[in-house]
Design an enzyme around this catalytic site. Structure first.
Site, PDB file in Angstrom:
ATOM      1  N   HIS A  54     -45.922  12.071 -60.445  1.00  0.00           N
ATOM      2  CA  HIS A  54     -45.016  11.202 -61.220  1.00  0.00           C
ATOM      3  C   HIS A  54     -44.904  11.719 -62.661  1.00  0.00           C
ATOM      4  O   HIS A  54     -44.313  11.065 -63.514  1.00  0.00           O
ATOM      5  CB  HIS A  54     -45.559   9.765 -61.266  1.00  0.00           C
ATOM      6  CG  HIS A  54     -45.444   9.017 -59.964  1.00  0.00           C
ATOM      7  ND1 HIS A  54     -44.347   9.101 -59.151  1.00  0.00           N
ATOM      8  CD2 HIS A  54     -46.290   8.138 -59.357  1.00  0.00           C
ATOM      9  CE1 HIS A  54     -44.516   8.317 -58.089  1.00  0.00           C
ATOM     10  NE2 HIS A  54     -45.690   7.731 -58.187  1.00  0.00           N
ATOM     11  N   GLY A  79     -37.895  -1.758 -48.305  1.00  0.00           N
ATOM     12  CA  GLY A  79     -37.129  -0.532 -48.081  1.00  0.00           C
ATOM     13  C   GLY A  79     -35.624  -0.731 -48.023  1.00  0.00           C
ATOM     14  O   GLY A  79     -34.931  -0.025 -47.294  1.00  0.00           O
TER      15      GLY A  79
HETATM   16  P1  PAP Z   1     -44.950   5.092 -55.197  1.00  0.00           P
HETATM   17  O1  PAP Z   1     -44.213   5.676 -56.342  1.00  0.00           O
HETATM   18  O2  PAP Z   1     -45.991   4.086 -55.625  1.00  0.00           O
HETATM   19  O3  PAP Z   1     -45.470   6.097 -54.237  1.00  0.00           O
HETATM   20  P2  PAP Z   1     -42.578   4.715 -53.694  1.00  0.00           P
HETATM   21  O4  PAP Z   1     -42.895   5.183 -52.335  1.00  0.00           O
HETATM   22  O5  PAP Z   1     -41.825   5.625 -54.576  1.00  0.00           O
HETATM   23  O6  PAP Z   1     -43.887   4.197 -54.411  1.00  0.00           O
HETATM   24  O7  PAP Z   1     -41.713   3.386 -53.612  1.00  0.00           O
HETATM   25  C1  PAP Z   1     -42.000   2.361 -52.733  1.00  0.00           C
HETATM   26  C2  PAP Z   1     -40.671   1.849 -52.233  1.00  0.00           C
HETATM   27  O8  PAP Z   1     -40.202   2.681 -51.166  1.00  0.00           O
HETATM   28  C3  PAP Z   1     -40.801   0.458 -51.642  1.00  0.00           C
HETATM   29  O9  PAP Z   1     -39.531  -0.141 -51.884  1.00  0.00           O
HETATM   30  P3  PAP Z   1     -39.301  -1.739 -51.931  1.00  0.00           P
HETATM   31  O10 PAP Z   1     -40.348  -2.303 -52.825  1.00  0.00           O
HETATM   32  O11 PAP Z   1     -37.920  -1.900 -52.474  1.00  0.00           O
HETATM   33  O12 PAP Z   1     -39.402  -2.177 -50.526  1.00  0.00           O
HETATM   34  C4  PAP Z   1     -41.027   0.771 -50.186  1.00  0.00           C
HETATM   35  O13 PAP Z   1     -40.765  -0.306 -49.327  1.00  0.00           O
HETATM   36  C5  PAP Z   1     -40.045   1.911 -49.986  1.00  0.00           C
HETATM   37  N1  PAP Z   1     -40.338   2.748 -48.813  1.00  0.00           N
HETATM   38  C6  PAP Z   1     -41.553   3.157 -48.365  1.00  0.00           C
HETATM   39  N2  PAP Z   1     -41.399   3.898 -47.260  1.00  0.00           N
HETATM   40  C7  PAP Z   1     -40.072   3.952 -46.987  1.00  0.00           C
HETATM   41  C8  PAP Z   1     -39.296   4.570 -45.942  1.00  0.00           C
HETATM   42  N3  PAP Z   1     -39.854   5.246 -44.976  1.00  0.00           N
HETATM   43  N4  PAP Z   1     -37.957   4.417 -45.989  1.00  0.00           N
HETATM   44  C9  PAP Z   1     -37.365   3.715 -46.985  1.00  0.00           C
HETATM   45  N5  PAP Z   1     -38.044   3.103 -47.987  1.00  0.00           N
HETATM   46  C10 PAP Z   1     -39.388   3.226 -47.996  1.00  0.00           C
END
Ligand code: PAP
Length: 304
Positions: free
Chosen positions: A116, A270
């Protein structure tokens, strides 16, 4: 690094501060390791670095790129048993945490890491390497709402929840972990325009609307082209929110050794546009105005 020498600002509860380094606001627990990454990480030309501002699609991108690179060695099975963050470690969270030693580079090709860290802090590292960088971003309003939910999963949020109004104000001021969001995105956006062979820029929304086209492009960019659409579809399906979020490992209430929140906190909803369920019309207009000022005025017509 002596934190007491850095400018700091409160961003959540009374005792939670972000520290300013090179124009970006960082969480204190990651500052030392970010310094180590900046100083000691020497990417190999075959390395793949997934860069992102938090909550913009990192977990999804990790699973997609892991599947693209390892599709001949049963990536689907590995994804069913391992959280994407354990398959693709984050440099400042899992790799350079306690030592200055870079991961062993012998006999390893196509290592995949994520980070990040803003480009503005990592420019020397990335500019001096032929490694591939994939940057994912997401519209600011959904990013903000996703961050707000994530932060409120912290145990201490039970005692003092992060109020949405405060989260909005801080986000607009640029005061969020790794923020300002707009500077983070523009750093990598400009880099992708200057070095398109090495840097691939994609948005969460593009991936959502047309995953086949973009995963195919990603395969070509990474040097792992697909032989047909069936293969692409297989990767897209195996990394969908529906599939991944149902694996036991990703539903787990346990926390990894490297983070204080449970594995399942990386999978919430998501969706694209979830901000409409949380932000008033007035707030949406406020953020859109900021987005127009920060992105559109520089020719990047995204995010409103
Ligand atoms: P991080 O920076 O802490 O790793 P990151 O994965 O960038 O987090 O973001 C999490 C978001 O991606 C969540 O979104 P939401 O809060 O709006 O739901 C999470 O649900 C979403 N996410 C995780 N996996 C997937 C996937 N396979 N497809 C689409 N969205 C996803």
């Amino acid at each position: 690094m002596d934190l007491s020498t850095l400018p700091k600002e409160n961003w959540w509860g009374d005792h939670d501060y972000l520290y300013k380094v090179g124009g970006f606001w960082l969480l204190p627990q990651f500052i030392q390791s970010i310094y180590r990454v900046v100083k000691y990480f020497k990417p190999m030309p075959s390395d793949i670095i997934l860069a992102s501002y938090p909550k913009t699609g990192t977990t999804w991108l990790k699973s997609l790129v892991f599947s693209i690179v390892h599709r001949s060695s049963n990536s689907k099975h590995r994804l069913s048993l391992n959280h994407p963050h354990d398959l693709v470690p984050t440099l400042e969270v899992q790799v350079f945490t306690t030592s200055n030693i870079a991961p062993s580079s012998e006999n390893q090709s196509n290592r995949i890491f994520s980070t990040h860290i803003p480009y503005q802090l990592l420019s020397e590292t990335l500019d001096s390497s032929e490694c591939r960088v994939v940057y994912v971003t997401r519209n600011p309003k959904d990013t903000l709402v996703s961050t707000w939910h994530f932060v409120n999963k912290w145990k201490k949020a039970m005692d003092y929840p992060w109020q949405l109004n405060l989260a909005i104000d801080k986000f607009c001021q640029g005061l969020s972990p790794c923020g300002p969001y707009y500077d983070h995105v523009m750093g990598y956006k400009k880099l992708s325009m200057e070095r398109p062979t090495n840097v691939f820029f994609i948005t969460y929304e593009e991936l959502r609307v047309d995953p086949i086209t973009h995963v195919k492009r990603l395969g070509e960019f990474l040097g792992f082209p697909f032989e047909g659409d069936e293969q692409v579809q297989e990767v897209v399906n195996s990394c969908s929110f529906e599939v991944l979020s149902n694996y036991e490992v990703n539903r787990s209430e346990e926390s990894p050794t490297w983070f204080q929140l449970p594995y399942n906190s990386f999978f919430r909803k998501g969706d694209v546009g979830d901000h409409k369920n949380y932000l008033s019309d007035e707030t949406i207009e406020r953020i859109d105005a900021l987005t127009r000022q920060k992105f559109h005025s520089l020719g990047f017509n995204y995010g409103t």
